[in-house]
Design a protein around this motif. Structure first.
Motif, PDB file in Angstrom:
ATOM      1  N   ARG A  44      37.510  27.233  34.864  1.00 29.41           N
ATOM      2  CA  ARG A  44      38.399  27.970  35.767  1.00 29.41           C
ATOM      3  C   ARG A  44      39.107  29.108  35.018  1.00 29.41           C
ATOM      4  NH1 ARG A  44      40.266  30.220  40.426  1.00 29.41           N
ATOM      5  NH2 ARG A  44      42.386  29.593  40.978  1.00 29.41           N
ATOM      6  N   LEU A  45      39.576  28.840  33.792  1.00 26.43           N
ATOM      7  CA  LEU A  45      40.210  29.903  33.002  1.00 26.43           C
ATOM      8  C   LEU A  45      39.234  31.045  32.751  1.00 26.43           C
ATOM      9  CD1 LEU A  45      42.366  28.017  30.325  1.00 26.43           C
ATOM     10  CD2 LEU A  45      43.198  29.622  32.050  1.00 26.43           C
ATOM     11  N   LYS A  46      37.967  30.696  32.524  1.00 32.17           N
ATOM     12  CA  LYS A  46      36.956  31.743  32.296  1.00 32.17           C
ATOM     13  C   LYS A  46      36.725  32.562  33.571  1.00 32.17           C
ATOM     14  CE  LYS A  46      33.450  30.776  29.413  1.00 32.17           C
ATOM     15  NZ  LYS A  46      32.385  30.011  28.716  1.00 32.17           N
ATOM     16  N   GLU A  47      36.809  31.898  34.714  1.00 32.93           N
ATOM     17  CA  GLU A  47      36.687  32.637  35.983  1.00 32.93           C
ATOM     18  C   GLU A  47      37.803  33.684  36.086  1.00 32.93           C
ATOM     19  OE1 GLU A  47      37.402  31.863  40.751  1.00 32.93           O
ATOM     20  OE2 GLU A  47      37.077  30.129  39.442  1.00 32.93           O
ATOM     21  N   LEU A  48      39.028  33.301  35.724  1.00 33.83           N
ATOM     22  CA  LEU A  48      40.155  34.242  35.754  1.00 33.83           C
ATOM     23  C   LEU A  48      39.954  35.355  34.732  1.00 33.83           C
ATOM     24  CD1 LEU A  48      43.223  31.814  36.090  1.00 33.83           C
ATOM     25  CD2 LEU A  48      41.762  32.769  37.886  1.00 33.83           C
ATOM     26  N   ALA A  49      39.347  35.012  33.591  1.00 32.06           N
ATOM     27  CA  ALA A  49      39.066  36.015  32.555  1.00 32.06           C
ATOM     28  C   ALA A  49      38.018  37.014  33.042  1.00 32.06           C
ATOM     29  CB  ALA A  49      38.597  35.322  31.281  1.00 32.06           C
ATOM     30  N   TYR A  50      36.986  36.522  33.723  1.00 29.03           N
ATOM     31  CA  TYR A  50      35.957  37.425  34.268  1.00 29.03           C
ATOM     32  C   TYR A  50      36.566  38.387  35.288  1.00 29.03           C
ATOM     33  CZ  TYR A  50      32.250  34.591  32.130  1.00 29.03           C
ATOM     34  OH  TYR A  50      31.435  33.945  31.241  1.00 29.03           O
ATOM     35  N   THR A  65      29.242  46.862  37.392  1.00 26.88           N
ATOM     36  CA  THR A  65      30.132  45.723  37.114  1.00 26.88           C
ATOM     37  C   THR A  65      29.359  44.421  37.281  1.00 26.88           C
ATOM     38  OG1 THR A  65      32.076  46.932  37.906  1.00 26.88           O
ATOM     39  CG2 THR A  65      32.270  44.541  37.778  1.00 26.88           C
ATOM     40  N   PHE A  66      28.585  44.333  38.374  1.00 21.62           N
ATOM     41  CA  PHE A  66      27.777  43.136  38.617  1.00 21.62           C
ATOM     42  C   PHE A  66      26.819  42.881  37.454  1.00 21.62           C
ATOM     43  CE2 PHE A  66      23.755  41.257  39.846  1.00 21.62           C
ATOM     44  CZ  PHE A  66      24.147  40.093  40.493  1.00 21.62           C
ATOM     45  N   ARG A  67      26.114  43.920  37.016  1.00 20.34           N
ATOM     46  CA  ARG A  67      25.120  43.726  35.946  1.00 20.34           C
ATOM     47  C   ARG A  67      25.791  43.331  34.625  1.00 20.34           C
ATOM     48  NH1 ARG A  67      22.915  48.336  38.429  1.00 20.34           N
ATOM     49  NH2 ARG A  67      23.526  49.705  36.713  1.00 20.34           N
ATOM     50  N   LEU A  68      26.997  43.851  34.387  1.00 21.15           N
ATOM     51  CA  LEU A  68      27.747  43.442  33.192  1.00 21.15           C
ATOM     52  C   LEU A  68      27.997  41.929  33.227  1.00 21.15           C
ATOM     53  CD1 LEU A  68      29.627  44.256  30.678  1.00 21.15           C
ATOM     54  CD2 LEU A  68      31.483  44.225  32.351  1.00 21.15           C
ATOM     55  N   LEU A  69      28.465  41.430  34.373  1.00 20.43           N
ATOM     56  CA  LEU A  69      28.783  40.003  34.491  1.00 20.43           C
ATOM     57  C   LEU A  69      27.519  39.140  34.501  1.00 20.43           C
ATOM     58  CD1 LEU A  69      31.585  40.168  37.232  1.00 20.43           C
ATOM     59  CD2 LEU A  69      31.901  39.846  34.776  1.00 20.43           C
ATOM     60  N   HIS A  70      26.492  39.609  35.182  1.00 21.36           N
ATOM     61  CA  HIS A  70      25.275  38.816  35.356  1.00 21.36           C
ATOM     62  C   HIS A  70      24.392  38.859  34.105  1.00 21.36           C
ATOM     63  CE1 HIS A  70      22.004  36.808  37.304  1.00 21.36           C
ATOM     64  NE2 HIS A  70      21.225  37.872  37.397  1.00 21.36           N
ATOM     65  N   ASN A  71      24.202  40.047  33.550  1.00 22.56           N
ATOM     66  CA  ASN A  71      23.279  40.187  32.412  1.00 22.56           C
ATOM     67  C   ASN A  71      23.963  39.945  31.066  1.00 22.56           C
ATOM     68  OD1 ASN A  71      21.351  40.899  34.315  1.00 22.56           O
ATOM     69  ND2 ASN A  71      21.644  43.096  34.044  1.00 22.56           N
ATOM     70  N   GLN A  72      25.107  40.611  30.848  1.00 23.01           N
ATOM     71  CA  GLN A  72      25.753  40.491  29.534  1.00 23.01           C
ATOM     72  C   GLN A  72      26.488  39.158  29.376  1.00 23.01           C
ATOM     73  OE1 GLN A  72      27.798  44.012  28.100  1.00 23.01           O
ATOM     74  NE2 GLN A  72      29.276  42.756  26.987  1.00 23.01           N
ATOM     75  N   TYR A  73      27.197  38.750  30.451  1.00 21.70           N
ATOM     76  CA  TYR A  73      27.979  37.510  30.354  1.00 21.70           C
ATOM     77  C   TYR A  73      27.250  36.301  30.925  1.00 21.70           C
ATOM     78  CZ  TYR A  73      32.040  40.176  28.824  1.00 21.70           C
ATOM     79  OH  TYR A  73      32.915  40.966  28.112  1.00 21.70           O
ATOM     80  N   ASP A  74      26.039  36.527  31.437  1.00 26.07           N
ATOM     81  CA  ASP A  74      25.176  35.428  31.864  1.00 26.07           C
ATOM     82  C   ASP A  74      25.744  34.600  33.018  1.00 26.07           C
ATOM     83  OD1 ASP A  74      22.675  34.342  31.480  1.00 26.07           O
ATOM     84  OD2 ASP A  74      23.392  32.703  30.230  1.00 26.07           O
ATOM     85  N   LEU A  75      26.524  35.233  33.887  1.00 27.00           N
ATOM     86  CA  LEU A  75      26.992  34.526  35.083  1.00 27.00           C
ATOM     87  C   LEU A  75      25.864  34.464  36.107  1.00 27.00           C
ATOM     88  CD1 LEU A  75      30.579  35.881  35.885  1.00 27.00           C
ATOM     89  CD2 LEU A  75      29.953  33.609  35.153  1.00 27.00           C
ATOM     90  N   ASP A  76      25.769  33.360  36.854  1.00 29.02           N
ATOM     91  CA  ASP A  76      24.749  33.305  37.906  1.00 29.02           C
ATOM     92  C   ASP A  76      25.069  34.384  38.943  1.00 29.02           C
ATOM     93  OD1 ASP A  76      26.011  31.998  40.553  1.00 29.02           O
ATOM     94  OD2 ASP A  76      26.942  31.068  38.804  1.00 29.02           O
TER      95      ASP A  76
END
Length: 386
Positions: free
Chosen positions: A259-265, A282-293
């Motif tokens: 949950r803390l990581k969600e707030l950090a993202y 922004t989406f590609r940063l989160l999805h590709n670089q940070y590996d979020l689904d």
């Protein structure tokens, strides 16, 4: 203490009542959530994350110019108490800013700049704090508690049961047009659950403590004062309110590293607005670089980019840190539960109670009575944030 019935008090109560009438029309969250999220999500995914979504927003149903004019024609000079007069000046400027936000929703940079004025943007410190949190591994908790299980209708039962500890009633509505998985609409005392979402046990535990334990508690407490500003909101109340709500997750032992990581993202996503990133980047940063689904990355991006750049989301983390430090210093949290108030006005709140314009909190967040947090890593992170 009873309110003094003098002319100055009557003038204050009249101004307060006028502002209350005007700002009941301003529920920013009612306007900033797109009405075509699912269609645009499907189109965005089919474009291989290259074509930015084109969101549509609800129609604004008030006269924006007239509302501005009515706010600024309040005769604040008739409030003799300087501390209270200054507070009401701040309130009028804050609500004028929110009207400007609403009237520019969907208008790209204009909306973004109005949000900067209302909510600010992450500092370098805030971004560093977010990156610090992202170094930690997700929790090794029972995976089953994170598994989606419950429809919005099923989830309602949990919210109703949780609310039995509180002496108030509220409505529960459903929507497929909100970017959050649940939210409280303050002006109509309503909890809205997202019908597109399937809730896990962990989310139910988090949301009951967050939405009911704080947001609904402060909604209900806010209605009990002679002054309506406690109900419609002090300036900059979003940071304190979200900080209190996430702190309730912490005190009830439901604040996880995940949950803390969600707030950090969210901080990272809002920071990309200042860098000029479009939605897709922004989406590609989160999805590709940070590996979020891709689902999670989409909704975090949506929250930041809705309206044209909604910066409020970084305040959850800054608010949590401020409330955590406030609690650790031994200060009274119930003062911050008196309504939609801001930590920076704590002295004014106390003063208003002493002058008889406000009352102490009737409803107290259940989790605040005892710190049940057992997650030492979460404690370490909260202590370490700058």
């Amino acid at each position: 203490m009873k309110i003094d019935g003098n002319v100055a008090s009557k003038a204050l109560l009249e101004i307060d009542k006028n502002i209350d009438k005007l700002v009941k029309q301003i529920e920013l969250l009612s306007y900033v959530n797109p009405i075509n999220i699912e269609e645009e999500k499907a189109r965005f995914f089919s474009s291989k994350y290259l074509t930015d979504p084109v969101f549509k927003y609800p129609t604004i149903n008030f006269d924006k110019f007239k509302l501005h004019r009515q706010l600024f024609t309040q005769s604040l000079e008739s409030i003799e108490d300087e501390e209270i007069r200054n507070l009401y000046e701040d309130i009028i400027y804050a609500y004028s800013g929110l009207i400007q936000c609403i009237e520019t929703i969907g208008n790209g940079k204009k909306f973004y700049y109005n949000c900067l004025h209302c909510f600010g943007t992450p500092t370098e410190n805030d971004v560093e704090n977010a990156k610090f949190i992202l170094h930690f591994e997700d929790d090794n908790r029972e995976v089953t508690s994170f598994q989606p299980k419950y429809s919005a209708k099923d989830a309602e039962v949990f919210f109703r049961t949780f609310s039995e500890a509180y002496d108030f009633d509220y409505r529960i509505d459903y929507s497929d047009k909100i970017s959050a998985i649940a939210m409280v609409l303050n002006n109509i005392k309503t909890l809205v659950l997202n019908t597109n979402h399937t809730y896990s046990d962990n989310e139910i535990a988090v949301l009951t403590n967050h939405e009911i334990g704080v947001h609904m508690v402060t909604t209900m407490n806010g209605l009990l004062h002679p002054l309506k500003i406690f109900s419609h909101g002090f300036p900059n109340n979003e940071e304190t309110q979200e900080g209190l709500a996430v702190f309730s997750e912490y005190m009830s032992n439901n604040l996880t590293i995940t949950r803390l990581k969600e707030l950090a993202y969210r901080v990272i996503a809002v920071d990309t607005l200042a860098k000029g990133y479009p939605f897709s980047r922004t989406f590609r940063l989160l999805h590709n670089q940070y590996d979020l689904d891709r689902e999670t990355a989409f909704y975090i991006t949506l929250r930041a980019h809705r309206g044209g750049g909604f910066t409020k989301d970084y305040l959850y983390l800054t608010g949590l840190k401020k409330v955590y430090d406030y609690y650790q210093s031994g200060k009274d949290l119930s003062l911050l539960l008196t309504g939609k108030v801001s930590l920076e006005y704590a002295n004014e709140i106390q003063s208003l109670i002493e002058k008889g314009y406000a009352v102490p909190s009737k409803h107290i967040t259940d989790s605040y009575t005892e710190n049940k947090n057992t997650n030492k890593k979460v404690d370490f992170i909260l202590r370490s944030l700058k």
